[in-house]
Design a protein around this motif. Sequence first.
Motif, mmCIF file in Angstrom:
data_model
loop_
_atom_site.group_PDB
_atom_site.id
_atom_site.type_symbol
_atom_site.label_atom_id
_atom_site.label_comp_id
_atom_site.label_asym_id
_atom_site.label_seq_id
_atom_site.Cartn_x
_atom_site.Cartn_y
_atom_site.Cartn_z
ATOM 1 N N LYS A 1 2.315 1.804 -3.465
ATOM 2 C CA LYS A 1 1.326 2.309 -4.414
ATOM 3 C C LYS A 1 1.011 3.776 -4.130
ATOM 4 C CE LYS A 1 -3.148 1.443 -6.532
ATOM 5 N NZ LYS A 1 -2.576 1.751 -7.865
ATOM 6 N N TYR A 2 0.923 4.128 -2.865
ATOM 7 C CA TYR A 2 0.643 5.513 -2.484
ATOM 8 C C TYR A 2 1.715 6.452 -3.056
ATOM 9 C CZ TYR A 2 0.322 9.640 0.528
ATOM 10 O OH TYR A 2 0.247 10.931 0.993
ATOM 11 N N TRP B 1 -8.654 0.177 -4.656
ATOM 12 C CA TRP B 1 -7.795 1.239 -4.123
ATOM 13 C C TRP B 1 -8.527 2.580 -4.089
ATOM 14 C CZ3 TRP B 1 -3.229 1.378 -1.709
ATOM 15 C CH2 TRP B 1 -2.598 2.625 -1.575
ATOM 16 N N ASP C 1 -4.638 -1.870 -8.672
ATOM 17 C CA ASP C 1 -5.786 -1.046 -8.260
ATOM 18 C C ASP C 1 -6.839 -1.860 -7.509
ATOM 19 O OD1 ASP C 1 -5.372 1.576 -8.731
ATOM 20 O OD2 ASP C 1 -6.445 1.690 -10.628
ATOM 21 N N ALA D 1 0.836 -1.205 0.000
ATOM 22 C CA ALA D 1 0.000 0.000 0.000
ATOM 23 C C ALA D 1 0.870 1.254 0.000
ATOM 24 C CB ALA D 1 -0.929 -0.005 1.215
ATOM 25 N N ASP E 1 -5.387 3.077 0.542
ATOM 26 C CA ASP E 1 -5.598 1.669 0.893
ATOM 27 C C ASP E 1 -6.632 1.078 -0.056
ATOM 28 O OD1 ASP E 1 -5.475 -0.774 2.197
ATOM 29 O OD2 ASP E 1 -5.793 0.077 4.202
ATOM 30 N N TRP E 2 -6.754 -0.258 0.006
ATOM 31 C CA TRP E 2 -7.811 -0.941 -0.736
ATOM 32 C C TRP E 2 -9.006 -1.125 0.198
ATOM 33 C CZ3 TRP E 2 -2.729 -2.698 -0.544
ATOM 34 C CH2 TRP E 2 -2.003 -2.613 -1.739
#
Length: 318
Positions: A38-39, A284, A67, A35, A288-289
Amino acid sequence: MKAHTQRGNNLDTLAQPPQGAPTKGCRAQALKKRARSKYFTQGFVKPLLKLDSPLHKQYQRAHDCADAVRVEEGRTRTHYCNSRVCNTCNRIRTAKAMNGYMTHFEGRESVFITLTDRTCGADELRRVMRQRVNAWNNIREFLQRRMGLPIQGITKREVTFSKGLYHPHLHILLMCEGHDLSALAELIVQEWMKRNPTADRKAQDYRATDQNSLNEVFKYTTKQAKRDGKTLKVDPFALDIIMKALHKTRTFQPFGGLRKVTEEVDEVELVAQEVKVPDGLYVWSSNDWYSIDTGQALSGYVSPMIHFDVQEPNVLVT
């Protein structure tokens, strides 16, 4: 060069992933790291999407990477972009390189060499990088064929950016059974200076391999941003130039009979780990997802509230 025994650089205890590299089976912590990756990826990729770049599709894939995550009986499945500008995929790529190459170095002496030359402009970058790789390949062939030395190792190409100029350079992790590695490294530097007369001798470096040098070899190919406290300075124009220069090139190049490790990241990954959340699809949003059914967060990652400062073309990044 006579046999020379070096102590203190055995890699039996050093073959560990650098900080931030993904590890299998680390459960909740692994998801938080994904996470976080990805952020940060989205933070510096969004400005890249505004450029008129031939790599636009690659940047879009990086922005959309992972995603959605599907959880099935404690296992997660997601799609990866395989883009070199993506932090998530780069962490996977780093782990694959570590796992694939470090077994060759365990229990053997090695030396870490950095070869560099002057900085260059954007229009020269791809050509200069190719010239430096070719210069090293010429030295390698000289050592192997003309001197008959049984050298083995890996070459890593890297590019950094500062004050409007680009700095392509090479990191080499080298072994040569039965030979003095310090003397061999000095010979390599001398041969490099012959082929690169504009290079500064003080900028060339070699040292016994340790954990810091391993991290240097297997870390990023280029920095996506410069941190200043809670601010990350992003220069999308410089980053795009570097990504274009490295496009369709190998980050790692083994030599001396070491098997190549693929740098490709599988499109779909199934992670066998305990995930203590309900099965379903998690999408996402921001940091977060979240479950499309319940809104529950998957990883529990909390955004550090980083500010991404996008540099304009006339702003110098140092």
